[in-house]
Every structure is written in C-alpha cells, then in structure tokens.
Design a protein around this motif. Sequence first.
Motif, PDB file in Angstrom:
ATOM      1  N   HIS A  64      -6.818  -2.693   4.123  1.00 57.18           N
ATOM      2  CA  HIS A  64      -7.944  -2.339   3.232  1.00 57.18           C
ATOM      3  C   HIS A  64      -7.963  -3.233   2.074  1.00 57.18           C
ATOM      4  N   HIS A  65      -6.726  -3.830   1.753  1.00 59.45           N
ATOM      5  CA  HIS A  65      -6.632  -4.701   0.414  1.00 59.45           C
ATOM      6  C   HIS A  65      -7.032  -6.273   1.113  1.00 59.45           C
ATOM      7  N   HIS A 103       0.711  -1.261  -0.057  1.00 58.82           N
ATOM      8  CA  HIS A 103      -0.073  -0.025  -0.142  1.00 58.82           C
ATOM      9  C   HIS A 103       0.971   1.347  -0.018  1.00 58.82           C
TER      10      HIS A 103
HETATM   11 CU   LIG Z   1      -4.119   0.333  -0.459  1.00 59.65          CU
END
Ligand SMILES: [Cu+2]
Lengths: 98, 541, 225
Positions: B302-303, B253
Amino acid sequence: MSAPHSETHVDSVGTYVKVLLALMFCTVLTTWVAYIDLGAFSTVIALSIASVKMLLVAMFFMHVRHSSKLTKLVVVGALMWLGILLVLTMTDFVTRNM
Amino acid sequence: MDTAVAQERENYLNASHGLKSWLLTKDHKRIGLLYLFTITLFFFIGGAFATLIRIELLSPQGNMVSSETYNKLFTMHAVAMIFFFMIPSIPAVLGNFFLPIMIGARDLAFPKLNLLSWYLLVIGGAFSLFAMIAGGVDTGWTFYTPYSTTYSNSWVIATALGIFIAGFSSILTGLNFIVTVHRMRAPGMTWFRMPLFVWANYATSLIQVLGTPVLAVTIVLLFVERVFQLGIFDPARGGDPVLFQHLFWFYSHPAVYIMVLPGMGVISEIISTFSRKTVFGYAFIAFSSVAIAVLGFLVWGHHMFVSGQSLYASMVFSFLSYFVAIPSAIKVFNWTATLYKGSISYQTPMLYAFGFIGLFTIGGLTGLFLAALGMDIHVTDTYFVVAHFHYIMVGGTMMAYLGGMHFWWPKMTGRMYPEGWAKLSSLVIFLGFNLTFFPQFILGYLGMPRRYHLYPAEFQVLNVMSTAGASILAVGYAMPMIYFIWSLKYGKVAPMNPWGATGLEWRTASPPPVHNFEQTPIVTHEAYDYTSVPAEEIEVV
Amino acid sequence: MSNHAHSESLELRVQFDTAEQQRDASTLGMWLFLVTEVMFFGGMFAAYTVYRNLYPEVFAICSSSLNAVLGAVNTCVLLLSSFTMVMAVRAGQLGQQKAIIWFLILTLLFGGIFLGVKAVEWKEKFDEHHIPGQAAFHLEGLQQADQGHAQLFFSLYFAMTGLHALHMVIGAGILLGLILHAKQGRYSASYYTPVDVAGLYWHFVDVIWIFLFPLLYLIDRHLGK
Ligand SMILES: [Cu+2]
Ligand code: HEM
C-alpha cells in the motif's frame, strides 16, 4: 551439579553416514538431471531435490527430528515468512503486463 | 540529605559506581537507562531538524534554505527520529527495564548480547551522526533507488551503514526478548498471566526478528550497487527500482508496528491501573498484538500504489490492508470497555493514555483512507500522509512512551515526579500536537505535496498554524525533561507501589535491587487481579 | 563425570535457574538467529526470483557459463563438512574430548577447501570478464542488448556467493575458537552447548548453499548451450 541432558538423543554413526550418502547422491542426481531437457520441470526438479536435501540436513544434522515443538514452529515460521516475501513480491511482477 | 536513610538500601543504581560500571554493565535495568540517554540525544537531533523544517515552512517562498538543504533536513529528521528514536524507544528503554521484571526473571536471557545491542545502536548512531555533520544525506528516509544508488551526491553510504548497524541492535533485542519470554518466566507465570505489555513486546520482537534482516539485506544490495557497481536495481541494465521498494517496505510497513505495538502495551497497563479494573478482553488484546505482527507483513504494497506496481498487486495489498484494522480496533474497544464502570483516576499516565487512544484512532482511520486505492492516488505524497503517520507515531507512540515514562519513573529512579507540572505538560503536548498536525490533514487534502519547501501562498495560514503548534509542542516536551531531572534530587521518595498496580514490578523495591527480587516470585494470580495486591504494600500518593 | 570436571564451563550464569534452562535458551537463541538469516538471504532470493522470471533465457545462458561439475564437487565437500560437524556434536554428546577436536579440525579443513574452490571460480570470472559494473563486461553468446541482463545475473551471483562465503569465513572463525576451547578440555557430555549451537549455524550455511547451487548453476542449463 552435572545436569544430564534429559532428552539428548545420540544418533548412530551409521545414520549420519547414510544421510551423508543420500545427500551426495542427491547432488549427483540434480547435476545430471540439469543437462536433460525437461522444459519447465527443470526448475521444479532442481528445487524439489534441494528441498529434500534441506530436509535431510535439518532433520538429521540439525536434530529437528528430536527437537521441541517450539523449534519446529520456528523452522516452519521462517519458511513461511520467506514464502510471504517471495509470493507477495511476485504478485506484482507476474501481473505487470496484464 | 534528608532522604539519605531511604537511599541506603542497595539497589541497581548504587550497587556499583563509576563510568565503567555503566559502560560494561550487564544489568538490563542499567542498559535500559543507557538507551534512554542515547535515544533522548537523537530525539533532540531529530527535533532540531524538525524545528528548521517548520521555520522554513513559515513562508511560501522557501527563502531560508536551498532546496538541497531542505531535502537533507527532512531526510535527517526522519532518519534520526525513526531509526534512532522511535524504533528503540519503548522496547529498548521500558521493555529492557521492565520485561524481565514483569515476568519475574533476574535478567534477560542474554545480558551480554543486550549490552552489545546498545553498543550497536551507538555505533550505528555514530555513523549517521558523522554523515549528518559531514554534509548530510538527501534521499529521504526511504532511500529510493536509482536516486540513492546513482545520482545522490550526499552521504548515502555512511547513513545507510548506520541504519544497517542499528538494525542489528534491533534484531538482537528482539531475539533476546523472545528467548526471555519463552525460557525465563517465573514459576506460575503462565502465558496467560503475562502482563499485556509483555505480550506487546513479544509481538514486536517477532517483527524485529522477521522483518529487520530484510532491511539489512536491502541496504547491503544498495551498498554493493553504489560502491562496487553491481546492478541489482539499475534500470540501465534491466534492473527494477520497484524491487527496491518491495524489499524496503517489506520491512518498513511492519516497522510501523514495531513503533506502535509496544505503545499499545503501555496503554493496556496504564488503563487497567488507573481504572482499577482488570483489562476487558485480556486474551483478545494479547492475541491482537500477535495478529497485528503477522498481518502487518501482508500489506506493504500500500506504499507503492503509484510506483508502477501492477494494479492487481495494488488491489491485493489494498484489500489486505483492511484486515490490520480489525486487531487494532479490538484493542481500542477493549480499552474503552475496561474504563466502563472503572474507578478512574486522572493521573498523568492516564492523561497520556487518553491522548493515545484518541490520536491513534484518528491516525489509524486515516490509514484506512490511504489504503483505499482511489483515495490514496489523490492524497499520496501530500501532507495528508504526513499528518497520518505523525498522528500515529507522535500522537500515538510518543504519548505512550511519555505515559510509560511517567508510570514507571518512580520504579526506575525511586522518585516521584511533580504531578501538577506533569499534568500541565501533558495538556500542553496534546494541544501543541493537534495544532501542529491537524492543519496538515487539510493541507494535504487541498493538495500540498510533502517534501517541498516552496508552496502556493494560499497554504500559508495553515502552515503558520502548524509551526505555532510545533513551538507549543516543543515547550511541552521540554517540561518533562526538566522536571524529571529535577525530581531525581528533589522528588518525593517513591514507595514500592505508588499506583496500587498489580504487576510484579510493583512487588519489588523502588528502585529494584540488582537481581530484581529478593527472592524469585511465585505467581498465583492472573494479571490485573486487584485483589492480589496486599493492601499494606500500596501507598497511593 | 570425567576427571576433567571444569567448573568454569559448567558455570551457571546468574540469570538462569538450571543448566537445562541455560542450554535451552542458547539453542532457541541460535534458532531465532537462523530465522533472521533466512530472511537476510531471503531478500536476495527474492531479487533472484524476480529477475530469473523476467529474463529466463539470459539467465539460462549465464548459468551454463558456470562450471557445474566443479560446483557439484564443492557441494559434496560442504556436505562432508556438515557430516564431520555433526560427528563433532555427537562426540560432545558422548563426552569424547579427543574426537570433538578432530572432527572440528576436519570440518574446518573441508570448509577451507570449499572456500579455496570458490576463490578459483571467482578468479575465472575475473579472467573471463564476467564482472558486473566493469566496462569490459562481456558474456559470449549474448547480443549487446542482453549484456545488461547478464550483468544482473552476475551481480546476484557475486552478491549471493559472496554473502555465503562471508558466512563460511565467520563459521571458520567460530570453529577455530571451539577447537581452542576443546583443547583446553572445556567440553564434556554435560556441557557442549557451544559445539551444538555452532553446529546449527554451520549446517544452516550448508543449507543456503544447497539452494544456491541449483539456482545459480543448474536451472535451465540444458537451454544454455
Ligand atoms: Cu504501511
Ligand atoms: C499503526 C501504526 C502506523 C504507523 C506508525 C504508520 C506510519 C506510516 C508512515 C511512516 C507512512 C509514510 C511512509 C512514507 O511514505 O514515507 C505511512 C503511510 C501510509 N500508511 Fe500508515 N501507519 C500506521 C498504520 C496504518 C494503517 C492501519 C494503515 C491502513 C491499513 C496505514 C496505511 C498507510 C498507507 C496506505 C500509507 C501510504 C500513503 C501514501 O504514501 O500514499 N497505515 N504510514
């Protein structure tokens, strides 16, 4: 053209010897304590002693004591980021079965 | 021949000759150009895979390649584009070339290390290329375990090693930049006089230094599991594959900000220059770069909303994700405010900057959709996600990279590019881009999953649109390639400061001398102070 | 300065204005490198934390199978090497060229002893079939169902101590280089940055071990037997 190290602090041999002895003492202590049943405190004690040792090495052997604010910031930053990695990863694992 | 006179002055290009003088150079400007060649090569490789993907998706039956081959195509497309093009692109090419000049330094702090970084990228690239030629890799660029450790029969190790080595290239570049910004600024170049491009690259470097090592160790763990049967992620022994995802996304991220932050830096330079106004909210933009770098480390989960991660962790990560929007929005609003009442000229770099702002905003906002738990479960692993990150990476970073290339091309080469062609190509790229990727938002929302080459017939129209857009996009990218090369010989000779810009890079010759300045500049003005530019040095073309 | 004023060692690289700037840049560079190392080891520490948390009993038993006294002795050897290293840096500060050489040699020696002991410990693991991924893997005192979790422990054990040992080997190589250069009289009170910076690296590797030792050998040992 020899630029003298303006803020070089030369610590005495005695200081280093004392630090070494303290480090060795901590090593013996942590090993000895490991055989005693302290319940959950086993981990806490072991890691606290390790942290003290780390501080000694960093402050004295790595001269953080005499270093610039920037160096100190770098050290703190590294530990903080390690903390982010450990803490946010663990938020997942400790709440899995809730 | 007619320009021979202008070429006689010694500069970094003609100071020495021969292949060796390039391969052993320690000059950050030459190393920047070495990166330029390397990543352009990988852009073509990645582009070739993309072409095959788009051709395959013209028809719903998946009748051109087998499913296995298709898996390899999208994996190698992403590996080439992300690790060997996007991540090095702006920092390693434009940052390398301009960061030292913009702070008035003669070079980076560690020139040899800089050269080593380039070699590492080349060696890492060679490993990955080998894997591609030998048979490819099919795990997806995310290398999820246990597929990557246990089941995949493709060239996982060679590719992963390539990425590992390239990772060190990225780490060392970041380290070099940070030390340079701290220790090499010219007299008077205080932190708050630094151009925002430097701030952006500084923040990027922080991510490279703090994040990339975790990717490296993740690859090491994958390696020892696949090769020595150690079992860190092996479910058969009680290991947890989700741990792999945590470690992977802890880097990946933030890596999306490695890709986009330098682009934001480019945009700040361009917007200011072509509206001839000091950047509105300079300090806000500077700090928002650092804020993005920091906050970017708090949202990786959030992945993993559908990975088996605990719901509580998902809620925390979802909540934190929204904070990243704040500094991103601060930038967009401040750029817009900079334009207000500026004297705007619509030169090519500015067109790219406009493209960036619009497309990045769409990409970023759809990121917020995805960060909402309920919404994400509907669209995760669909083309909606594909559209989201392409809006940011291709619509955002790629636009900024091209904008920066046009902006600084006169300085790097001493030649002007042909403005008419450049404007045309920027429009073609903008149109091609949107035609390629906007339909993918709709496809994803309707439920077309990513990473499959078979799809229901009712999705065909939108897929054909997307492929048509990709063809236009390809034409758009080909144009600058051609006219940039053309301009090396036939372009107008570039003056010192063709845009009337304020940065120190415009106060030295085009192309710059070997050590950047005839004498170390002394900085007495804030960044973007247009009254500080001596009128006689501006020769707007 | 001393009669050994070696111009090449004091040479100011072209990108710098002053020797002090050059030295500060090197030091900062090394500290940043250590940050990357913290994060590099950090991934493994994260894996360790996750699995120790998931399988505390099995990990306690695995920890007890390691030789804590040997580990403690080895820790002391490593601490000793850190001491000699900082003494070498001190000798650099004072420009004592002979002392630099001797303290570096001692550091190398202690580092070598550490690696030797480590090798003995690894050998034991092979003899005891505590090698993850081998069909013969078996840890005494554990049920069959828990053997997999024990493999996780030993996977981490080998990954972490292996990576640490690799850093020691690299450190030894650096020390060798420094010794050679010190013999040529390259270092003086006004130029000993390489010794200084290598010292930071060596102490860092020491700090990693300071944590590996309790994590792998000590925690919950009392539960194990
Ligand atoms: Cu991300
Ligand atoms: C700023 C630059 C950004 C870039 C370059 C970027 C890039 C990406 C990429 C490459 C993926 C796909 C990963 C994969 O599964 O293969 C992705 C997914 C995602 N992005 Fe972004 N992103 C950016 C910004 C954001 C923002 C600001 C947010 C929200 C705060 C966001 C939220 C998400 C979410 C939640 C996903 C996962 C979607 C899913 O797999 O279901 N992104 N992004």
